[in-house]
Design a protein around this motif. Structure first.
Motif, PDB file in Angstrom:
ATOM      1  N   ARG A 145       0.838  -1.212   0.000  1.00 27.65           N
ATOM      2  CA  ARG A 145       0.000   0.000   0.000  1.00 27.65           C
ATOM      3  C   ARG A 145       0.869   1.257   0.000  1.00 27.65           C
ATOM      4  O   ARG A 145       0.605   2.201  -0.743  1.00 27.65           O
ATOM      5  CB  ARG A 145      -0.925  -0.015   1.227  1.00 27.65           C
ATOM      6  N   CYS A 190      -3.324  -0.942   9.564  1.00 26.12           N
ATOM      7  CA  CYS A 190      -3.399  -1.158   8.120  1.00 26.12           C
ATOM      8  C   CYS A 190      -4.042  -2.525   7.868  1.00 26.12           C
ATOM      9  O   CYS A 190      -3.448  -3.428   7.310  1.00 26.12           O
ATOM     10  CB  CYS A 190      -1.999  -1.087   7.505  1.00 26.12           C
ATOM     11  N   CYS A 197      -6.561   4.655   8.139  1.00 22.99           N
ATOM     12  CA  CYS A 197      -5.505   5.556   7.650  1.00 22.99           C
ATOM     13  C   CYS A 197      -5.409   6.814   8.504  1.00 22.99           C
ATOM     14  O   CYS A 197      -4.335   7.387   8.663  1.00 22.99           O
ATOM     15  CB  CYS A 197      -5.773   5.921   6.197  1.00 22.99           C
ATOM     16  N   CYS A 200      -2.919   6.396  11.118  1.00 17.83           N
ATOM     17  CA  CYS A 200      -1.676   5.751  10.699  1.00 17.83           C
ATOM     18  C   CYS A 200      -0.517   6.740  10.659  1.00 17.83           C
ATOM     19  O   CYS A 200      -0.635   7.820  10.067  1.00 17.83           O
ATOM     20  CB  CYS A 200      -1.882   5.125   9.316  1.00 17.83           C
ATOM     21  N   CYS A 206       2.200   7.652   2.279  1.00 12.94           N
ATOM     22  CA  CYS A 206       1.558   6.446   1.724  1.00 12.94           C
ATOM     23  C   CYS A 206       0.857   6.757   0.400  1.00 12.94           C
ATOM     24  O   CYS A 206      -0.091   7.537   0.341  1.00 12.94           O
ATOM     25  CB  CYS A 206       0.563   5.885   2.734  1.00 12.94           C
ATOM     26  N   PRO A 214      -6.471   2.260  -0.737  1.00  5.77           N
ATOM     27  CA  PRO A 214      -5.631   1.274  -0.031  1.00  5.77           C
ATOM     28  C   PRO A 214      -6.102  -0.172  -0.185  1.00  5.77           C
ATOM     29  O   PRO A 214      -5.270  -1.072  -0.316  1.00  5.77           O
ATOM     30  CB  PRO A 214      -5.737   1.701   1.441  1.00  5.77           C
TER      31      PRO A 214
HETATM   32  S1  SF4 Z   1      -2.017   5.232   5.388  1.00  6.37           S
HETATM   33 FE1  SF4 Z   1      -1.236   3.603   4.084  1.00  6.37          FE
HETATM   34  S2  SF4 Z   1      -0.015   2.330   5.433  1.00  6.37           S
HETATM   35 FE2  SF4 Z   1      -1.312   3.619   6.711  1.00  6.37          FE
HETATM   36  S3  SF4 Z   1      -3.160   2.429   7.139  1.00  6.37           S
HETATM   37 FE3  SF4 Z   1      -3.565   3.668   5.331  1.00  6.37          FE
HETATM   38  S4  SF4 Z   1      -3.009   2.356   3.625  1.00  6.37           S
HETATM   39 FE4  SF4 Z   1      -2.049   1.462   5.442  1.00  6.37          FE
END
Ligand code: SF4
Length: 345
Positions: A145, A190, A197, A200, A206, A214
């Protein structure tokens, strides 16, 4: 790369899980058992199995000297029994070849049965603080991702690319924490179908988040329709109310586990290794489907209550009259356990 690791480490300090049983006193043995149990299996499912396993086999020496039946008994219900057989075999190897101490290089760890590069890396990093990348399912999801890597991550070329990225991202310091952290992030933030997200730490870098897709990553395995096989299993109850079990060969499905005997036909008399049986009642129970990774197995259970057994079913080590209170410690195939449980209900 440093940013990536630092972001993951900072997040882990505040939000990661720090109280899982295998995080306490993380010796190579304890980490190894946890990593093997966690393959294809969720943390919440693993915890009670792990605690029972550790209480029974607190060290590699105790595991190596156990009988395989005792090991499989504690594995019953966890599935993928080759993991338990490999664990037992590797414990014997560690005792015999390494005097009970875990090898300390990735190459030597990978020579143990059932231990791939990612699990070897996790043991080295978490239990020995050796810098080694890991690439389990959680990490694959985060990396595909983060970098929007297309395609099924098990394809050789994609896997190679992911290993290279994992290698670059693994920091020089705090490797144990980083390894726990990246696995944890994949497992709790994730996630497969509903990534958080918003919580995250990797959000700004990302690519899948930026693109807003994602869940398109990782790419799916090319679809394959599973073939269906069928088997008739005999539930033979003797006059004492015990059930006849047969030990499966060491390789193949349910290897070394105890199972209900598989029979070819459901006629009036059954021949099980020279044992001729006369019975009072014969009942066909509702069928059940058990799905393996490569086929479905449709099971038809036939229940017989024996009036008389004309010969001893006593080929040593292969047959077992199993009491339905399940007080004997043997490993049972999951659908067999299910069928036996329905008999006691
Ligand atoms: S930002 Fe990217 S790495 Fe983070 S949870 Fe979302 S998809 Fe996963």
């Amino acid at each position: 790369m440093i940013d990536f690791a630092n972001q993951v480490l900072d997040w882990f300090q505040q939000h990661g899980r720090h109280d899982l049983p295998w995080q306490q006193n993380p010796t190579p043995y304890r980490v190894w058992v946890s990593e093997i149990m966690l393959q294809q299996t969720q943390v919440s499912t693993v915890i009670p199995y792990y605690l029972r396993f550790m209480a029974r086999f607190p060290s590699v020496t105790e595991l190596a000297s156990a009988h395989i039946d005792q090991v499989l008994h504690l594995w019953t219900g966890l599935g993928y029994y080759a993991r338990a057989r490999n664990l037992h075999k590797s414990a014997k190897t560690i005792e015999a070849k390494h005097q009970g101490s875990f090898p300390t290089s990735i190459e030597e760890l990978m020579q143990l049965d059932g231990l791939g590069r990612s699990t070897a890396g996790a043991i080295a990093a978490i239990a020995m603080q050796i810098r080694a990348p890991i690439l389990d399912g959680n990490v694959k999801r985060v990396l595909t991702r983060y970098h929007t890597i297309e395609g099924w991550p098990e394809r050789a070329s994609i896997k190679r690319q992911l290993w290279e990225i994992a290698e670059c991202l693994t920091p020089q310091n705090q490797v144990a924490e980083y390894t726990q952290a990246i696995m944890d992030l994949g497992a709790t933030v994730c996630t497969r179908s509903n990534p958080s997200c918003i919580q995250c730490p990797l959000q700004t870098g990302c690519k899948a988040f930026t693109q807003g897709n994602p869940t398109d990553y990782p790419g799916k395995k090319p679809k394959k329709i599973l073939p269906v096989r069928s088997a008739t299993l005999l539930i033979l109850l003797n006059p004492c109310g015990e059930v006849l079990l047969e030990k499966r060969p060491p390789t193949g499905i349910w290897g070394s586990l105890w199972s209900l005997p598989e029979i070819k036909s459901a006629g009036k008399e059954f021949d099980i290794r020279h044992c001729s049986i006369e019975y009072n009642t014969r009942e066909e129970l509702p069928g059940i489907r058990h799905t393996f990774s490569h086929f479905h197995l449709d099971i038809t259970p036939i229940k017989l209550r024996a009036r008389q057994i004309n010969d001893e079913v006593a080929e040593s080590g292969r047959w077992l009259w199993y009491p339905l209170d399940q007080s004997i410690e043997v490993g049972l195939a999951a659908p067999v356990k299910k069928l036996l449980t329905t008999l006691t209900e």
